[in-house]
Design a protein around this motif. Structure first.
Motif, mmCIF file in Angstrom:
data_model
loop_
_atom_site.group_PDB
_atom_site.id
_atom_site.type_symbol
_atom_site.label_atom_id
_atom_site.label_comp_id
_atom_site.label_asym_id
_atom_site.label_seq_id
_atom_site.Cartn_x
_atom_site.Cartn_y
_atom_site.Cartn_z
ATOM 1 N N PRO A 22 -4.929 -0.691 1.951
ATOM 2 C CA PRO A 22 -3.649 -1.060 2.634
ATOM 3 C C PRO A 22 -2.945 -0.124 3.153
ATOM 4 C CG PRO A 22 -3.324 -1.491 0.326
ATOM 5 C CD PRO A 22 -4.921 -1.030 0.531
ATOM 6 N N TYR A 23 -3.413 0.911 3.898
ATOM 7 C CA TYR A 23 -2.490 2.035 4.279
ATOM 8 C C TYR A 23 -2.464 2.369 5.771
ATOM 9 C CZ TYR A 23 -3.490 2.799 -0.641
ATOM 10 O OH TYR A 23 -3.597 2.507 -1.932
ATOM 11 N N HIS A 24 -1.289 2.808 6.197
ATOM 12 C CA HIS A 24 -1.486 3.505 7.405
ATOM 13 C C HIS A 24 -1.697 5.010 7.059
ATOM 14 C CE1 HIS A 24 -0.039 0.119 9.952
ATOM 15 N NE2 HIS A 24 1.019 -0.008 9.213
ATOM 16 N N LEU A 25 -1.992 5.746 8.235
ATOM 17 C CA LEU A 25 -2.112 7.256 8.080
ATOM 18 C C LEU A 25 -3.215 7.623 7.180
ATOM 19 C CD1 LEU A 25 1.444 8.482 8.094
ATOM 20 C CD2 LEU A 25 0.017 7.997 10.084
ATOM 21 N N LYS A 26 -4.326 6.895 7.086
ATOM 22 C CA LYS A 26 -5.591 6.899 6.268
ATOM 23 C C LYS A 26 -6.111 8.233 6.327
ATOM 24 C CE LYS A 26 -7.060 2.702 6.871
ATOM 25 N NZ LYS A 26 -8.124 1.663 7.035
ATOM 26 N N TRP A 27 -6.019 8.956 7.453
ATOM 27 C CA TRP A 27 -6.872 10.360 7.877
ATOM 28 C C TRP A 27 -6.193 11.113 6.948
ATOM 29 C CZ3 TRP A 27 -3.402 13.656 9.797
ATOM 30 C CH2 TRP A 27 -1.987 13.166 10.305
ATOM 31 N N ALA A 28 -5.023 11.110 6.652
ATOM 32 C CA ALA A 28 -4.229 12.353 5.713
ATOM 33 C C ALA A 28 -4.404 12.193 4.495
ATOM 34 C CB ALA A 28 -2.856 12.467 6.218
ATOM 35 N N ALA A 29 -4.851 13.078 3.803
ATOM 36 C CA ALA A 29 -5.176 13.052 2.154
ATOM 37 C C ALA A 29 -3.888 12.805 1.305
ATOM 38 C CB ALA A 29 -6.172 14.157 1.913
ATOM 39 N N ASN A 30 -2.800 13.427 2.017
ATOM 40 C CA ASN A 30 -1.651 13.296 1.096
ATOM 41 C C ASN A 30 -0.613 12.772 1.603
ATOM 42 O OD1 ASN A 30 -2.757 15.369 -0.940
ATOM 43 N ND2 ASN A 30 -2.873 16.955 0.850
ATOM 44 N N TYR A 31 -0.650 11.974 2.916
ATOM 45 C CA TYR A 31 0.339 11.132 3.450
ATOM 46 C C TYR A 31 -0.202 9.696 3.645
ATOM 47 C CZ TYR A 31 2.571 15.796 4.137
ATOM 48 O OH TYR A 31 2.886 17.020 4.139
ATOM 49 N N SER A 32 0.457 8.759 3.556
ATOM 50 C CA SER A 32 0.195 7.315 3.703
ATOM 51 C C SER A 32 1.306 6.448 3.530
ATOM 52 C CB SER A 32 -0.783 6.751 2.923
ATOM 53 O OG SER A 32 -0.306 6.889 1.553
ATOM 54 N N ILE A 33 1.295 5.339 4.355
ATOM 55 C CA ILE A 33 2.278 4.424 4.187
ATOM 56 C C ILE A 33 1.700 2.983 4.017
ATOM 57 C CG2 ILE A 33 4.223 2.976 5.469
ATOM 58 C CD1 ILE A 33 4.401 6.055 7.040
ATOM 59 N N GLY A 34 2.146 2.044 3.275
ATOM 60 C CA GLY A 34 1.672 0.706 2.823
ATOM 61 C C GLY A 34 1.963 -0.025 4.145
ATOM 62 N N VAL A 35 1.040 -0.979 4.328
ATOM 63 C CA VAL A 35 1.167 -1.803 5.683
ATOM 64 C C VAL A 35 1.883 -3.154 5.558
ATOM 65 C CG1 VAL A 35 -1.220 -1.015 6.178
ATOM 66 C CG2 VAL A 35 -1.104 -3.227 4.827
ATOM 67 N N MET A 36 2.238 -3.296 4.134
ATOM 68 C CA MET A 36 2.992 -4.695 3.867
ATOM 69 C C MET A 36 4.262 -4.685 4.309
ATOM 70 S SD MET A 36 0.162 -4.641 2.131
ATOM 71 C CE MET A 36 0.478 -3.582 0.663
ATOM 72 N N ASN A 37 4.854 -5.683 4.970
ATOM 73 C CA ASN A 37 6.228 -5.614 5.519
ATOM 74 C C ASN A 37 7.267 -6.221 4.540
ATOM 75 O OD1 ASN A 37 8.584 -6.232 6.939
ATOM 76 N ND2 ASN A 37 7.458 -6.547 8.934
#
Length: 908
Positions: free
Chosen positions: A284-299
């Motif tokens: 459940p992540y945005h920015l899955k392409w970046a190993a060290n960065y991501s944001i949850g998709v839940m609002n």
């Protein structure tokens, strides 16, 4: 004529003074007749019924017939009734008190007459029954007065009504999945009694109160720690993110305020089960392409609360080894249309909700970042271009009541990331250095250049339809059908050019070296799942939870990593006689190459026996089975949870169990089903803890809570993990390791009017041992010895709030690289050191958030300023190894320094 004579005879009998069977509540009656009437069960669905309507409904469900004189009875008077499996005897008792009438049974005929004036008057005892954690209204909860043996059930709004004689009695309230409560009452006038039932799960997993709001405490679970929507926003920075707010809770570590992925008690991020309203959400992540960065998709605007179970969770949760994160979305407003719009430096977020007729409601949220536009403005269009990510998500819940006992929920979530809409090529160099050697008349020159092109698109969709059927106060059936679709398309191309040459009069030597790395991945995952759960409360002290699920899985992936090397070199002076040319094309990371088109299924079932031994002790004994057809692996997981309240505010809790996790598409050795495929990993949990709560004020507005929990997890059948210096994690696809995790979590929380906050500290040791290697045991990549998190919110007055967050973590282990000079190629070569033998520097981050609430154009508005990493700590999350000016260099990859953000939110 015959009926009139019989009725007259019956009334003459009553008037002659023969004792009526139901002359008044509690009156003496024929024991045989009472037993017979107790055996007859009546159902009345919620609503306002007149006395005459109730008679008709009883006649439709039984062989009994009522006889009465219409002018003697209040037939048009109504009362709110809702009974389920209530005996006819109890129902007549309640009608007797409510309508001031008496009943006389003769065979299958019941004569009704107005009560004698000397009859004692009853009082109305009414109230509402709610769940203690969520404050939800409990429909069909059972209420019984023990002394006079009268009962009722709550209606669609959780309300109940009893007519009780004056005096003392005890109300017993029960509901499936909740602890039965007994409330003493003194009835001398009409009385209102509001009842709160605590979920047995919460009592078994501990209760933590995070803050006082309004008139009721927000309740949450401690081993099932909880945060509500507003607390999620204040306990994270930059982006409101439920997954990053989890990182402030005990037992959790991440060491990266820009990454939503988290580790729980030494487990990897993929060992955490994430549920939204009970439905599993994958990756459940945005920015899955970046190993060290991501944001949850839940609002976060849709979230009612979230619970995190850090270990020892019960049998209904399966296929994960470390934790369960259960996120509950709220239902939409049932009375009016409303919404909220938020705007910040990074994204816009809109939520709308409202009723759908009188039986339904909806809530939907949409979020879109415009970070790519900001980066385009601040980044010059030169060869040092950067990547411009964009993402969005749309999600919501539609609910509809078919009747008071049956409710339908439609849940949906769609998220997308796109890194293909902007100039992607990133270039470093060319760099050049020159040195002279006068003694030999030699000039040496180095030139190197790197270019990178990265593009990616990610989409995920979840659709789920759930039916919740409250069959009675003792039985609830939940059935759900869900569909999940995940698509990924990623491309990364890297070119490295290096030239090293030496020149002296009449001669030279050289080395031209070009590396081309080409990575692509096309992935699609689809699942269809059907699951059903039945919760039954067999008695006030015993309940059972059972469930079964079937999941169909489809994996389709084409993943490839290709490296091509071209080298032309002359290492001796002399024009060209010993020039060598090398062309090499290989796959140095074969475990990244994967082609599969797999259809498989999973089957699972569970059973939990929940026993309320007494007022102090609760026990949950259960187990589950899981079968995965792709590896032909059938597992059985016994589990036990125990809670014992020593005295008010002081309790101890323990848990033990087996936890299996089947391999995912990146971990299986073969795409075809086989019993030689990668098997499920296993962890055995041992948990023991104690918590103590002190009320500092009689109002309950001020309290202090302390909690200590010890844990030990024994791993076997593990897959060994390799983590690169860039932070990427790869699995061996073999069950080739074992290990363990052990530690202590300490948690202190304080809440008072104007302030709330908590501090958590964890000490952890987790190791893995790869079988048949030369290293023995070494720390897992998630081994963080010390973790500290502190959150505090102060109400400054005049609608100003200040939130301070601080996180500290000792460094994670990593596998270093060393450099050695190759005298044959005249180059420095990198080699891998001992696994996880060194540690990153410690992590430290202080965040600050100031919020102001006010009214703008008649609308409730709030504005905020958020500063991440206020002290500008240089936090290193990985290392990059390269050659610079002819020498090997190790550079740290730092997280961004101080990052400010601001925004505004308006309710409409």
């Amino acid at each position: 004529m015959t009926h009139i004579i019989r009725i007259s005879v019956f009334f003459l009998i009553l008037e002659a003074g023969l004792p009526p069977a139901f002359a008044a509540p509690g009156a003496a009656s024929s024991h045989r007749e009472e037993e017979t009437l107790q055996e007859v069960k009546i159902k009345l669905y919620g609503g306002d019924y007149s006395l005459e309507q109730i008679f008709r409904l009883i006649e439709q469900q039984t062989a009994f017939r009522f006889f009465y004189l219409k002018e003697d009875l209040p037939l048009e008077e109504k009362m709110n009734m809702k009974v389920q499996d209530c005996s006819l005897f109890q129902l007549l008792q309640e009608l007797s008190g409510a309508f001031d009438v008496v009943f006389k049974r003769i065979d299958n005929q019941i004569v009704v007459k107005k009560a004698f004036p000397v009859r004692a008057k009853t009082c109305e005892v009414s109230g509402v029954v709610r769940g203690g954690q969520t404050h939800e209204l409990l429909v069909f909860a059972s209420i019984a007065a023990k002394k006079v043996q009268l009962g009722a059930a709550t209606d669609a709004r959780g309300k109940f009504l009893l007519h009780l004689p004056r005096g003392t009695d005890t109300l017993r309230c029960s509901y499936v999945g909740y602890k039965t409560e007994e409330i003493p009452v003194v009835v001398d006038n009409d009385l209102q009694v509001n009842i709160t039932l605590m979920p047995m799960d919460v009592l078994l997993q501990d209760v933590t109160i995070y803050a006082y709001q309004g008139g009721e405490n927000e309740l949450a679970s401690g081993n099932a720690l909880s945060l509500q929507s507003e607390k999620i926003k204040t306990s994270t920075s930059i982006f409101p993110d439920v997954l990053r707010s989890v990182q402030m809770l005990p037992g959790v570590s991440a060491n990266n305020e820009f990454n939503a992925r988290f580790n729980v008690r030494g487990g990897n991020p993929d060992e955490n089960l994430v549920l939204v309203n009970g439905t599993q959400v994958y990756d459940p992540y945005h920015l899955k392409w970046a190993a060290n960065y991501s944001i949850g998709v839940m609002n976060t605007e849709l979230i009612d609360k979230m619970d995190l179970m850090t270990g020892g969770f019960p049998a209904r949760y399966g296929d994960k080894m470390s934790s369960v994160l259960n996120i509950d979305y709220r239902e939409g407003d049932k009375d009016r249309y409303t919404g909220r719009a938020s705007l910040s430096l990074t994204d816009v977020d809109i939520v709308a909700e409202g009723p759908l007729s009188e039986n339904g409601s909806f809530i939907v949220g949409a979020k879109k970042t415009y970070l790519e536009y900001i980066l385009k403005l601040v980044t010059p269009k030169a060869k040092e271009a950067t990547i411009f990510p964009t993402f969005y998500d749309v999600q919501g819940v539609v609910s509809y009541s078919l009747n008071p006992g049956q409710r339908l929920y439609f849940k949906f979530l769609h998220a997308g990331d796109d890194l293909s809409n902007a100039f992607q090529t990133q270039q470093s160099g060319p760099f050049q250095s020159t040195s002279n050697s006068p003694s030999e008349g030699l000039t040496q020159t180095q030139v190197w250049n790197d270019t990178t092109d990265a593009r990616a698109q990610y989409y995920s969709t979840l659709l789920a339809l759930q039916s919740v059927n409250v069959i009675s106060s003792s039985t609830i059936l939940k059935t759900e059908f869900s569909f999940y679709d995940q698509r990924e398309n990623a491309l990364a191309v890297n070119n490295h050019y290096y030239r090293y040459q030496g020149v002296k009069p009449g001669d030279f030597y050289f080395n031209n070296y070009t590396t081309h790395n080409d990575y692509h991945n096309d992935l699609r995952i689809r699942t269809l799942e059907l699951n059903s759960a039945l919760d039954q409360q067999w008695s006030s002290h015993y309940g059972i939870k059972t469930g079964i699920s079937y999941q169909r899985l489809i994996y389709a992936e084409d993943q490839n990593y290709q490296r091509t090397i071209d080298q032309a070199a002359n290492y001796g002076f002399g024009r060209h006689p010993d020039t060598t040319i090398i062309h090499q094309s290989d796959n140095p990371m074969d475990f990244e190459n994967n082609q599969m088109n797999t259809h498989s299924f999973k089957l699972a079932g569970y059973c939990e026996n929940i026993v309320q031994v007494n007022d102090q002790m609760l026990l949950n004994i259960g187990g589950r089975f899981d079968y995965f057809d792709l590896n032909k692996n059938l597992t059985w997981s016994p589990r036990v949870n125990l809670a014992y309240q020593i005295r008010t505010g002081l309790a101890i809790r323990g848990a033990w169990g087996y936890y299996y996790q089947s391999p995912n598409y990146r971990q299986v050795a073969y795409p075809a089903a086989s019993d030689t495929n990668t098997q499920s990993q296993r962890a055995i949990h041992y948990v023991l803890g104690a918590d103590y709560t002190v009320d500092l004020h009689s109002s309950g507005r001020s309290f202090l809570k302390m909690k200590v929990e010890l844990f030990y997890k024994k791993y076997d059948n593990l897959m060994s993990v390799t983590q690169t210096s860039q932070g990427d994690v790869y699995y061996s696809r073999k069950n080739d390791a074992m290990g363990d995790s052990k530690g202590v979590d300490v948690y202190v929380m304080y809440s008072a009017p104007g302030f709330y906050g908590w501090a958590s500290y964890s000490i952890l040791s987790t190791v893995q041992d790869v079988l048949k290697d030369a290293y023995g045991s070494f720390p897992r990549n998630t081994d963080q010895t010390h973790t500290l998190a502190v959150v505090g919110e102060i109400h400054l007055g005049s609608q100003w709030n200040l939130t301070v967050r601080y996180t500290y973590g000792s460094g994670y282990p990593y596998s270093p690289q060393g450099a050695r000079y190759n005298t044959t190629t005249y180059q420095w070569d990198w080699f891998s050191g001992q696994p996880n033998s060194e540690r990153l520097p410690s992590y430290s981050c202080l965040d600050l958030r100031i919020t102001k609430s006010f009214e703008m154009f008649g609308l409730a508005t709030s504005a905020f300023l958020d500063v991440s990493n206020l002290l500008m700590a240089k936090n290193i999350i990985a290392y990059r190894y390269h050659i610079e000016n002819g020498q090997p260099v190790k550079n740290g990859i730092n997280l961004p320094p101080l990052v400010p953000s601001m925004g505004m939110s308006v309710r409409f």
